[in-house]
Each structure stands twice: as C-alpha cells, then as structure tokens.
Scaffold this active site. Structure first.
Site, PDB file in Angstrom:
ATOM      1  CE  LYS A  73      -1.115   1.966   3.653  1.00  0.00           C
ATOM      2  NZ  LYS A  73      -1.560   2.326   5.016  1.00  0.00           N
ATOM      3  CB  SER A 128       2.199  10.668  11.366  1.00  0.00           C
ATOM      4  OG  SER A 128       2.168   9.987  10.120  1.00  0.00           O
ATOM      5  CB  SER A 129       7.178   9.155   9.085  1.00  0.00           C
ATOM      6  OG  SER A 129       6.392   8.106   8.527  1.00  0.00           O
ATOM      7  CD  GLU A 186       4.462  -0.361   8.586  1.00  0.00           C
ATOM      8  OE1 GLU A 186       4.349  -1.062   7.571  1.00  0.00           O
ATOM      9  OE2 GLU A 186       4.747   0.853   8.556  1.00  0.00           O
ATOM     10  NE  ARG A 225      -0.538  -2.657   9.269  1.00  0.00           N
ATOM     11  CZ  ARG A 225      -0.151  -3.141   8.104  1.00  0.00           C
ATOM     12  NH1 ARG A 225      -0.277  -4.435   7.868  1.00  0.00           N
ATOM     13  NH2 ARG A 225       0.346  -2.370   7.171  1.00  0.00           N
ATOM     14  CE  LYS A 236      -5.616   1.593   6.818  1.00  0.00           C
ATOM     15  NZ  LYS A 236      -6.203   2.868   6.373  1.00  0.00           N
TER      16      LYS A 236
END
Length: 424
Positions: A27, A166-167, A314, A386, A411
C-alpha cells in the site's frame, strides 16, 4: 469479497502449517507511486498495484483532481492533467490519502473539500494543514473535515513541522515539493520522527522520478529534508509485496511450529516490514531466503523480546500478539505514536490481549507482556486492520477466538479472511 460472519471464528492451527503465499502489493509503495505519477510530466504505469480500499480511494482522489487513473487491470496507468478544483475527496480510513493529497491539491484552481470515515476525524493532520498555510495555501480547518482553496500554484519555501506523531507529515510535503515555485525545505522540531523507513521510501521514489532531494542520509541534517523545484520524470513502478502484510502469515509459522514462505521478498527494500526477519529470528524462528522468497520456520517455543519498535510501529500489533504467546517476558518500546493510528493501538492491544488472558501492562510508549495462559473470547478490531491481524494470530494458537469486523483487513488485503482460512 467473500462474506464472513461477524464476529468471525478465527481458524485454529492444530498442526504445523506448511504454506507458500503470494501477497498483494505494498500500500505504501502503491499510493506514493500514484501521487508521483499524478504530478509527473507524462504518463506512468504502476505495475502490480495493490487493489484495496486505501488505494482505490487514492485513485479516486487523484481522478477527481483531474488525472486519468485507469485501474481496470493489474497494472494501473496514470495520465496527469492540470488539477481542477471544486471537488470533494473521500479519504475513508486512509492516512495516506488524508495527508498526501492536500499538498498536491494546493496546486488546483478551485476548492477541494476533504472528509472521511468517522474514525478518521480523530487522526492527526493539523501539522500538514498548518504547514500548507505557511507555504501559501488557503486552508479552512485543522482536522477532518477541512477545505483547501487553490490558486493554481503554491509558493513553497521553508516550513517547520512537528512530525513526532507521524512520518507521513514529512512525506506528504516532500511528494509535492518539486511542483512548488520554491520547492520545499521541511524542518522537524519535536521528539524523533517515527517510522523513518517510510520517509526513506519517499526519498528513494522521488529520486527515481529525477527529483533533487537533500535528506539526512546525504548531509541534510537529522531533522531536515529539502526538495528542489523542478520536473518530475514519469516512471513505471513495479510494486513490491506488502511486507507489513506478511506479519500474520510469518507469525502463523511461528505459532504453529510450521513453515511459511512469502514469495518474491525483496533482498533490498525500504519497506519497514523487512524488520520482521530480525524480529522473528530473535523470537527463535529460523529465517532465511530461498529462490522463492523468504522462509520462516517456527520454534518449539517462542521467546520473548525486548524491542524498540519506533521505526517500525506498524508491526507492533502482530509482534505484541506473538509476545502474548511467548514463554518468556517481552518489552515493546518507542511506540507512543501508534496511539494516533487507526485507533489508540497501545490501549486497544492491552485491552484485547488482556481480555483473552494475557498478562499485559500498558506503558506510555509501549507494552510489557509476561507469559500467561490465554483463552477464547471476542477480540475487537476498532476498524483497524492491524488489530485484526493481531486477533487472527492469537486465534491460530488459542481455541475460541472470535474476531470482530475482520473485514476491516480489506483496507490493505482484499478477502484476507478467505485467504487466511485457506492456509489451515
């Protein structure tokens, strides 16, 4: 997608699993490739694109802005065109759509309205929107729903953001930067940026498109990334398998004492999921490459681990599920930022694993887990793919685990439940 009951009885591995699996594409790579193709100087093809809800939403968003994105086949073609405004973008539950599309939507002439699923209204995007204001874009709102009003160009320049949540805040600005009049000079001010491999992925793909990027690896400084204004060469990308999506399948080998091979695992990659090789080896698995891909064989007993997962957050849900099944204690650290993912993953993991009997303690930036007998029960997913992966991993080793809304895995992996069931 195959219809499945809700809650879904997770299959139990009653003997060692022996399987070879072919995973859908990444993704992260697919959506970056689509964005870059939409701002390139000519048509591109995204080969072996992931076909999932997140990538479909990205294709729809880029199409609404004016690019022609043909998703009919396995290989998706993208023909860029001048962006037009007065459109609405549905981000669904896709963080990449919510964060990557606004910086390029600033190049439109007109209004672009963003909204998404209810769960997305709690996910942070304000740093990106504040940055865009500083670069010359008119933005109304600081969270979903919000609206951009474009003038056809973006001034660009220097901007300071706190990307500790968040990157993607960094990647979002870099992906669009070459199309800004002054390019973009992004400076991070805050605690260390999580998930740095995802920024490395962005930088590598920009360079493939001929974009000049100065980043920490080339002397730009640990908290600074610069993209020069200039052309974006059209490039045909071949998308790698999604290595983070490999986590439940390799975990199945680990918990069943069996062997699972993931086809076409790249020998060199920027994907964070590649860290699974080292993590599973630390837990006692045999891990190695074959001509087919990556092969993992599970041990007689899983060993606990002490890991800083800051760069690969993640993977935390799958790793936490394995740690709950290990025979020695585990400590997972450096992942406070995953509280801002699809759900507060630390709180959710502590609650759901604890509900099945796990001895788990939630820390501000991680989890402590000690060996404890697990039993069946309902495992909630919070509309988070996840979390569903964590549930099915435990279910493979424990009787009677029911996974709520396993369909949320669509997703990033269409018909995950059907594919997973076929392995038992």
């Amino acid at each position: 997608m195959t219809s499945v009951p809700d809650p879904w009885p997770a299959p139990r591995a009653t003997s060692p699993v022996d399987a070879v699996v072919t995973l859908p594409g990444s993704k992260s790579l697919t959506n970056r490739a689509l964005v870059l193709a939409a701002v390139a100087d000519g048509p591109s093809v995204v080969r072996r694109a992931l076909r999932s809800r997140d990538t479909a939403l990205m294709a729809a968003a880029l199409t609404s802005l004016g690019s022609a994105v043909d998703t009919a086949g396995e290989d998706w073609s993208v023909t860029p065109a001048p962006f037009a405004g007065d459109v609405a973008v549905d981000v669904g539950l896709a963080g990449t759509v919510m964060r990557f599309v606004p910086p390029i939507a600033g190049l439109t002439r007109g209004t672009v309205a963003f909204d998404g699923d209810a769960h997305m209204r709690n996910r942070p995007v304000g740093e990106v929107l504040t940055a865009l204001r500083g670069l010359g874009v008119q933005v109304d709102g600081d969270a979903l729903p919000f609206t951009l009003r474009g003038s056809g160009t973006v001034r660009g320049g220097t901007v300071v953001v706190d990307a500790s949540a968040s990157s993607q805040f960094i990647s979002a600005l870099l992906l669009a930067g070459a199309r800004y009049e002054q390019g973009v000079d992004v400076r991070h001010d805050g605690t260390p940026v999580p998930s740095l491999p995802h920024i490395d992925m962005t930088v590598a793909m920009l360079r493939q498109h001929g974009v000049e990027v100065d980043d920490p690896g080339s002397g730009g400084g640990a908290n600074r990334w610069t993209v020069a204004p200039g052309p974006v060469r059209p490039v045909d990308h071949v998308i790698e398998p999604d290595l983070s999506n490999a986590a439940p399948f390799l975990a199945l080998a680990a918990v069943s004492g069996g062997t699972v091979t993931v086809r076409d695992w790249p020998r060199a990659t920027t994907q964070a999921g590649d860290a699974l090789r080292g993590i599973l080896a630390q837990m006692g698995c045999e891990v190695g490459f074959t001509d087919a891909g990556l092969r993992v064989t599970g041990p007689d007993e899983l060993q606990g681990v002490d890991l800083d997962l800051h760069d690969v957050g993640e993977l935390a849900p799958a790793v936490a599920a394995l740690c709950a099944l290990a025979t020695t204690p585990s400590h997972l650290r450096g992942i406070a930022h995953i509280r801002h993912h699809e759900t507060d993953r630390l709180a959710a993991l502590a609650k759901e694993l604890g509900g099945l009997g796990a001895d788990v303690v939630e820390r501000p930036d991680g989890l402590d887990l000690r060996p404890a007998p697990l039993g069946g029960g309902l495992f909630h997913t919070y509309a988070d793919h996840r979390m569903a992966h964590a549930g099915v991993i435990v279910g493979a080793a424990v009787d009677g685990v029911l996974v709520e809304n396993v369909a949320t895995t669509g997703k990033t992996f269409p018909d995950f439940a059907g594919f997973w069931s076929g392995l038992f």
